[in-house]
Write an enzyme that holds these catalytic residues in place. Structure first.
Site, PDB file in Angstrom:
ATOM      1  N   ARG A   1      -6.022  -7.138   6.811  1.00 41.11           N
ATOM      2  CA  ARG A   1      -7.351  -7.674   7.111  1.00 41.11           C
ATOM      3  C   ARG A   1      -7.227  -8.744   8.187  1.00 41.11           C
ATOM      4  NH1 ARG A   1     -11.590  -9.026   2.364  1.00 41.11           N
ATOM      5  NH2 ARG A   1     -13.421  -9.479   3.622  1.00 41.11           N
TER       6      ARG A   1
ATOM      7  N   ARG B   1       1.647 -12.856 -12.439  1.00 38.79           N
ATOM      8  CA  ARG B   1       1.006 -14.151 -12.183  1.00 38.79           C
ATOM      9  C   ARG B   1       0.357 -14.692 -13.460  1.00 38.79           C
ATOM     10  NH1 ARG B   1      -1.696 -12.073  -6.482  1.00 38.79           N
ATOM     11  NH2 ARG B   1      -0.134 -12.981  -5.076  1.00 38.79           N
TER      12      ARG B   1
ATOM     13  N   ALA C   1       8.474  -5.159   2.406  1.00 36.94           N
ATOM     14  CA  ALA C   1       9.611  -4.232   2.412  1.00 36.94           C
ATOM     15  C   ALA C   1      10.927  -4.981   2.599  1.00 36.94           C
ATOM     16  CB  ALA C   1       9.434  -3.185   3.506  1.00 36.94           C
TER      17      ALA C   1
ATOM     18  N   HIS D   1      -7.506  -4.621  -7.947  1.00 36.33           N
ATOM     19  CA  HIS D   1      -6.606  -5.649  -7.417  1.00 36.33           C
ATOM     20  C   HIS D   1      -7.390  -6.415  -6.348  1.00 36.33           C
ATOM     21  CE1 HIS D   1      -3.156  -7.743  -5.904  1.00 36.33           C
ATOM     22  NE2 HIS D   1      -3.313  -7.211  -4.706  1.00 36.33           N
TER      23      HIS D   1
ATOM     24  N   ALA E   1       7.826  -0.197   6.373  1.00 39.93           N
ATOM     25  CA  ALA E   1       9.203  -0.616   6.077  1.00 39.93           C
ATOM     26  C   ALA E   1       9.723  -1.725   6.982  1.00 39.93           C
ATOM     27  CB  ALA E   1      10.133   0.598   6.140  1.00 39.93           C
ATOM     28  N   ALA E   2       9.022  -1.991   8.081  1.00 42.40           N
ATOM     29  CA  ALA E   2       9.432  -3.094   8.962  1.00 42.40           C
ATOM     30  C   ALA E   2       8.726  -4.398   8.582  1.00 42.40           C
ATOM     31  CB  ALA E   2       9.120  -2.745  10.418  1.00 42.40           C
ATOM     32  N   GLY E   3       7.899  -4.336   7.534  1.00 41.16           N
ATOM     33  CA  GLY E   3       7.075  -5.492   7.167  1.00 41.16           C
ATOM     34  C   GLY E   3       7.755  -6.447   6.204  1.00 41.16           C
TER      35      GLY E   3
ATOM     36  N   GLY F   1      -0.325  -1.116  -0.535  1.00 41.08           N
ATOM     37  CA  GLY F   1      -1.173  -1.544   0.580  1.00 41.08           C
ATOM     38  C   GLY F   1      -2.627  -1.685   0.164  1.00 41.08           C
TER      39      GLY F   1
END
Length: 334
Positions: A92, A162, A17, A187, A12-14, A130
């Site tokens: 990654r 897309r 989000a 994906h 949630a800090a990313g 993720g």
């Protein structure tokens, strides 16, 4: 006003989000009359940043947001959930093999699956974002045996959007005029964006995309690779991975689970492959075209699959089977 629903966003800090939380809080996903208790989970070192996100959500003064809880504890985060949007994963890093990435994430999603099993409602809808999303989703699903498999899905809607956008750009129409593109499989760069059943609205009439474009070599070549490699192209240009478009795709995906798909339209999402009508092996988390009604998805049946499509669908299934095997080796030795 209905009872509030509990919605968890991990990571949630990313970046993703940060683009997602406002849309959830303002009613764009669950409707303008659905109050929400928003639960934000991240790892302990990110709690300072998460406090800032919490302050901003408070400062938005959103009427539907009944409470916002920021935590680094799984027993708090996963308790009594109606919806879990699992965005957080190990990114990654340079020089990291896909296998190493799988190993790190299998551990995370095994824990989160176990936390869902232990604390969440059995009716919880789980959306995995993720990466590697399909295999992470399968891992979480296997780790929560009392939650129905059908409640787990992973995000391929970004790839779907897309693909729609590329067709719309090529034809000079809006994305809204394009429907029923399909993302088959993983994906990853083996995904198969398929427009052989897609329709486009031209001059007030719906026509097949192949008929509208009359450019088979582009549709079977550059179009596919553009969609497959779009994430990498964004990273190369922006030095950061897709966040705004990923957040929009999550909103689309979750809104369709909640409210269903429009009549005559289908969307793509990664779901459990058991009993599918397209010859994809069981027990994979594979992206299919689905319609959704009463919060339940159904794979679209009766689509003809030509040899070109068959080969691409099998290739991405093979990659998913290999990922699953690697992931489950780690799981059994963990």
């Amino acid at each position: 006003m209905s009872e509030p629903i509990r919605v968890l966003v991990t990571g949630a800090a990313g970046q993703i989000a940060y683009s997602l939380l406002y849309s959830i809080g303002n009613g764009s996903v669950f409707g303008k009359d659905q109050p929400i208790i928003l639960v934000l989970l991240d790892i302990t070192p990110m709690m300072g940043v998460l406090d800032g996100v919490l302050m901003e959500l408070q400062d938005c003064a959103l009427p539907l947001l009944k409470d916002v809880i920021a935590t680094d504890k799984e027993d708090v985060a996963f308790k009594d959930l109606d919806v879990a949007i699992l965005v957080g994963s190990m990114p990654r890093r340079d020089g990291m093999e896909r296998k190493d990435l799988l190993k790190a994430n299998v551990k995370i999603f095994k824990c989160q699956g176990a936390a869902l099993e232990k604390y969440a409602k059995k009716s919880v809808k789980v959306i995995v974002v993720g990466n590697p999303a399909n295999t992470n989703c399968l891992t979480a699903c296997k780790s929560a045996p009392s939650i129905p498999k059908e409640n787990f899905s992973c995000l391929t809607r970004l790839d779907h959007n897309r693909a729609k956008a590329q067709i719309a750009l090529k034809l000079g129409v809006t994305s809204d005029d394009v429907k029923n593109v399909i993302i088959w499989g993983n994906h990853s760069s083996t995904q198969y964006p398929d427009v052989s059943h897609a329709k486009v609205k031209l001059h007030g009439k719906e026509v097949g995309v192949y008929d509208a474009l009359k450019d088979d070599s582009w549709l079977k070549g550059e179009f596919i690779t553009t969609v497959q490699q779009r994430g990498a192209a964004v990273i190369k240009a922006r030095k950061l991975s897709s966040a705004m478009s990923a957040a929009k795709a999550i909103c689309d995906h979750v809104r369709d689970i909640w409210f269903g798909t429009p009549e005559g339209e289908f969307v793509s999402m990664g779901i459990i492959s058991d009993g599918n009508p397209y010859g994809v092996p069981d027990d994979l988390l594979y992206s299919f075209p689905v319609t959704i009604k009463n919060k339940t998805w159904k794979v679209v049946e009766g689509l003809t699959i030509n040899d070109f499509s068959r080969e691409k669908m099998d290739l991405t299934a093979k990659e998913l089977a290999e990922e699953k095997e690697t992931a489950f080796e780690f799981l059994s030795s963990a």
